[in-house]
Motif scaffolding. Structure first.
Motif, PDB file in Angstrom:
ATOM      1  N   GLU A   1       0.974  -1.155  -0.074  1.00  0.00           N
ATOM      2  CA  GLU A   1      -0.033  -0.060   0.059  1.00  0.00           C
ATOM      3  C   GLU A   1       0.992   1.368  -0.181  1.00  0.00           C
ATOM      4  O   GLU A   1       0.555   2.256  -0.508  1.00  0.00           O
ATOM      5  CB  GLU A   1      -1.071  -0.104   1.209  1.00  0.00           C
ATOM      6  CG  GLU A   1      -2.015  -0.899   1.120  1.00  0.00           C
ATOM      7  CD  GLU A   1      -3.011  -1.397   2.418  1.00  0.00           C
ATOM      8  OE1 GLU A   1      -2.609  -0.470   3.409  1.00  0.00           O
ATOM      9  OE2 GLU A   1      -3.740  -2.044   2.465  1.00  0.00           O
ATOM     10  N   SER A   2       1.759   1.268   0.681  1.00  0.00           N
ATOM     11  CA  SER A   2       2.670   2.556   0.890  1.00  0.00           C
ATOM     12  C   SER A   2       3.392   2.599  -0.493  1.00  0.00           C
ATOM     13  O   SER A   2       3.714   3.821  -0.922  1.00  0.00           O
ATOM     14  CB  SER A   2       3.759   2.462   1.767  1.00  0.00           C
ATOM     15  OG  SER A   2       4.810   1.299   1.765  1.00  0.00           O
ATOM     16  N   GLU A   3       3.721   1.483  -1.031  1.00  0.00           N
ATOM     17  CA  GLU A   3       4.488   1.680  -2.721  1.00  0.00           C
ATOM     18  C   GLU A   3       3.433   2.162  -3.656  1.00  0.00           C
ATOM     19  O   GLU A   3       3.815   3.038  -4.372  1.00  0.00           O
ATOM     20  CB  GLU A   3       4.873   0.284  -2.992  1.00  0.00           C
ATOM     21  CG  GLU A   3       5.807   0.345  -4.407  1.00  0.00           C
ATOM     22  CD  GLU A   3       6.392  -1.028  -4.403  1.00  0.00           C
ATOM     23  OE1 GLU A   3       6.636  -1.110  -5.959  1.00  0.00           O
ATOM     24  OE2 GLU A   3       6.569  -1.749  -3.712  1.00  0.00           O
ATOM     25  N   ASP A   4       2.152   1.730  -3.501  1.00  0.00           N
ATOM     26  CA  ASP A   4       1.056   2.252  -4.208  1.00  0.00           C
ATOM     27  C   ASP A   4       0.798   3.817  -3.854  1.00  0.00           C
ATOM     28  O   ASP A   4       0.620   4.596  -5.082  1.00  0.00           O
ATOM     29  CB  ASP A   4      -0.180   1.727  -4.121  1.00  0.00           C
ATOM     30  CG  ASP A   4      -0.051  -0.081  -4.683  1.00  0.00           C
ATOM     31  OD1 ASP A   4       0.807  -0.214  -5.279  1.00  0.00           O
ATOM     32  OD2 ASP A   4      -1.113  -0.460  -4.056  1.00  0.00           O
ATOM     33  N   PHE A   5       0.945   4.344  -2.758  1.00  0.00           N
ATOM     34  CA  PHE A   5       0.695   5.755  -2.622  1.00  0.00           C
ATOM     35  C   PHE A   5       1.897   6.618  -2.925  1.00  0.00           C
ATOM     36  O   PHE A   5       1.783   7.712  -3.648  1.00  0.00           O
ATOM     37  CB  PHE A   5       0.842   5.759  -1.018  1.00  0.00           C
ATOM     38  CG  PHE A   5       0.358   7.107  -0.491  1.00  0.00           C
ATOM     39  CD1 PHE A   5      -0.744   7.834  -0.554  1.00  0.00           C
ATOM     40  CD2 PHE A   5       1.643   7.895   0.026  1.00  0.00           C
ATOM     41  CE1 PHE A   5      -0.768   9.006   0.013  1.00  0.00           C
ATOM     42  CE2 PHE A   5       1.398   9.218   0.356  1.00  0.00           C
ATOM     43  CZ  PHE A   5       0.247   9.827   0.477  1.00  0.00           C
ATOM     44  N   PHE A   6       3.010   6.009  -2.978  1.00  0.00           N
ATOM     45  CA  PHE A   6       4.294   6.627  -3.429  1.00  0.00           C
ATOM     46  C   PHE A   6       3.932   6.716  -4.938  1.00  0.00           C
ATOM     47  O   PHE A   6       4.591   8.059  -5.432  1.00  0.00           O
ATOM     48  CB  PHE A   6       5.448   5.989  -3.069  1.00  0.00           C
ATOM     49  CG  PHE A   6       6.639   6.529  -3.591  1.00  0.00           C
ATOM     50  CD1 PHE A   6       7.326   7.720  -3.119  1.00  0.00           C
ATOM     51  CD2 PHE A   6       7.261   6.190  -4.903  1.00  0.00           C
ATOM     52  CE1 PHE A   6       8.410   7.981  -3.599  1.00  0.00           C
ATOM     53  CE2 PHE A   6       8.364   6.628  -5.211  1.00  0.00           C
ATOM     54  CZ  PHE A   6       9.048   7.557  -4.749  1.00  0.00           C
ATOM     55  N   ASN A   7       3.753   5.923  -5.668  1.00  0.00           N
ATOM     56  CA  ASN A   7       3.628   5.881  -6.960  1.00  0.00           C
ATOM     57  C   ASN A   7       2.367   6.874  -7.491  1.00  0.00           C
ATOM     58  O   ASN A   7       2.679   7.727  -8.286  1.00  0.00           O
ATOM     59  CB  ASN A   7       3.528   4.419  -7.691  1.00  0.00           C
ATOM     60  CG  ASN A   7       4.550   3.686  -7.608  1.00  0.00           C
ATOM     61  OD1 ASN A   7       5.732   4.060  -7.512  1.00  0.00           O
ATOM     62  ND2 ASN A   7       4.306   2.395  -7.579  1.00  0.00           N
ATOM     63  N   ALA A   8       1.263   6.859  -6.876  1.00  0.00           N
ATOM     64  CA  ALA A   8       0.232   7.681  -6.991  1.00  0.00           C
ATOM     65  C   ALA A   8       0.856   9.151  -6.867  1.00  0.00           C
ATOM     66  O   ALA A   8       0.306  10.092  -7.740  1.00  0.00           O
ATOM     67  CB  ALA A   8      -0.870   7.462  -6.198  1.00  0.00           C
ATOM     68  N   ALA A   9       1.315   9.308  -5.554  1.00  0.00           N
ATOM     69  CA  ALA A   9       1.894  10.908  -5.322  1.00  0.00           C
ATOM     70  C   ALA A   9       2.753  11.299  -6.524  1.00  0.00           C
ATOM     71  O   ALA A   9       2.898  12.399  -6.798  1.00  0.00           O
ATOM     72  CB  ALA A   9       2.705  10.776  -3.807  1.00  0.00           C
ATOM     73  N   ARG A  10       3.845  10.363  -6.779  1.00  0.00           N
ATOM     74  CA  ARG A  10       4.615  10.841  -7.885  1.00  0.00           C
ATOM     75  C   ARG A  10       4.055  11.285  -9.042  1.00  0.00           C
ATOM     76  O   ARG A  10       4.500  12.272  -9.700  1.00  0.00           O
ATOM     77  CB  ARG A  10       5.793   9.702  -8.134  1.00  0.00           C
ATOM     78  CG  ARG A  10       6.957   9.972  -9.208  1.00  0.00           C
ATOM     79  CD  ARG A  10       7.725   8.765  -9.358  1.00  0.00           C
ATOM     80  NE  ARG A  10       7.164   7.530  -9.384  1.00  0.00           N
ATOM     81  CZ  ARG A  10       6.897   6.826 -10.719  1.00  0.00           C
ATOM     82  NH1 ARG A  10       6.881   7.721 -11.668  1.00  0.00           N
ATOM     83  NH2 ARG A  10       6.357   5.629 -10.304  1.00  0.00           N
TER      84      ARG A  10
END
Length: 137
Positions: A111-120
């Motif tokens: 989930e944190s990786e998905d959030f990072f990718n969405a924020a980027r």
């Protein structure tokens, strides 16, 4: 074809801790009837072996069926067996909790990786938008 797989090694001993602590029937050792007044040769050998030794080293007396000593030993064994069973259960519960915690950590990492990718992606989109409007400044 492929060579046959070697046979699996046979396990010796108990398959589980429960088998190790399963109660077994107890019987006093067989007493041989000795010849002569001195008793058996085994008894004489034991006496000569422990002659002059401290009482702690002497052969222990065999418990009499139903004796207080035998009941006390049986109680201690049952207590130890119960304690081991509780320990095994506690270890199994701990293992289940650790597995659950590991799954939660994996899910949180994903989930944190998905959030990072969405924020980027959002930041890049905003930078492109801002660059398109104010590209000449």
């Amino acid at each position: 074809g492929a060579p046959p797989a070697p046979p699996a090694p046979k396990q010796s001993g108990p398959a589980s801790l429960a088998e190790l602590f399963r109660p077994a029937p107890w019987a006093p050792p067989a007493r041989s009837s000795g010849s002569g007044a001195g008793g058996s040769s085994e008894s004489g050998a034991r006496e000569s072996l422990f002659a002059g030794a401290s009482p702690e080293l002497a052969a222990p007396e065999a418990p009499v069926a139903g004796s207080r000593k035998q009941r006390a030993l049986a109680g201690e064994a049952a207590s130890a067996r119960s304690g081991m069973q509780e320990s095994v259960e506690a270890l199994q519960q701990r293992g289940a909790k650790l597995n659950s915690l590991g799954e939660r950590v994996e899910r949180l990492n994903a989930e944190s990786e998905d959030f990072f990718n969405a924020a980027r992606k959002l930041r890049e989109a905003n930078e492109r938008k801002a660059g398109g409007l104010f590209g000449f400044f």
